[in-house]
Every structure is written in C-alpha cells, then in structure tokens.
Design an enzyme around this catalytic site. Structure first.
Site, short mmCIF file in Angstrom:
data_model
loop_
_atom_site.label_atom_id
_atom_site.label_comp_id
_atom_site.label_asym_id
_atom_site.label_seq_id
_atom_site.Cartn_x
_atom_site.Cartn_y
_atom_site.Cartn_z
CB ILE A 65 -0.97 -0.02 1.21
CG1 ILE A 65 -2.02 -1.11 1.03
CG2 ILE A 65 -1.65 1.34 1.37
CD1 ILE A 65 -2.88 -1.34 2.26
CG ASP A 66 3.22 2.70 3.32
OD1 ASP A 66 2.16 3.37 3.30
OD2 ASP A 66 3.78 2.35 4.36
CB ALA A 67 5.07 0.12 -2.81
#
Length: 90
Positions: A65-67
């Site tokens: 998700i952060d990527a």
C-alpha cells in the site's frame, strides 16, 4: 502572448493534478492501512494463536500500500519538475 497563456494554463492544471494525485493517494493509503490494521487487531483478539501468520501478511500488505502511494508521489514529482506537456508549446 498566446504561448505564455498556454504555458500558464498547463502549469496551473498540472499543479491541480499534482495536488489531487498526492492528496487522494495519501488519503486512500491512510484509509486502507487503518482498515487493514483494525481488522488485524480484531483477528488477533479473536484468535491469538494466528498472530504470527497474520502479522506477516499485514506487513507485506502495508509495504504494498505504501509503495503504491510512493509511486504516485514519484509521478507527481515527474510532472512537477520535468513536465513533458511543456514540450508541446515550443
């Protein structure tokens, strides 16, 4: 003078697009991480023996998700500093 107006319009719309990309990407990532972590805590409270299995999956998904958000920020920076749309005016 007309080229200057096109340049200003492209830069203005690019700024709005960058703000939307970063803002909506951050909001979506935060909401997704919040929902995922609350589900992890509920699952851990119901079945404590599953914590190691769930924790590995949570960290993997957290990174994904952060990527996706960081990729959106990278694209926004591409348009902010090296806007390919400005080549049309020349």
């Amino acid at each position: 003078m007309e080229n200057l107006q096109f340049l200003a319009m492209i830069q203005a719309y690019t700024g709005i697009g960058i703000g939307l990309m970063i803002g909506l990407g951050a909001a979506g990532a935060c909401i997704g991480i919040g929902i995922m972590c609350s589900s992890f805590l509920e699952g851990a409270a119901r079945q404590p023996e599953m914590i190691p299995t769930l924790q590995g999956k949570v960290f993997l998904l957290l990174g994904l998700i952060d990527a996706s958000f960081i990729i959106g920020v990278g694209l926004a920076m591409l348009f902010a500093f090296g806007n390919p749309l400005l080549a049309v005016i020349k």
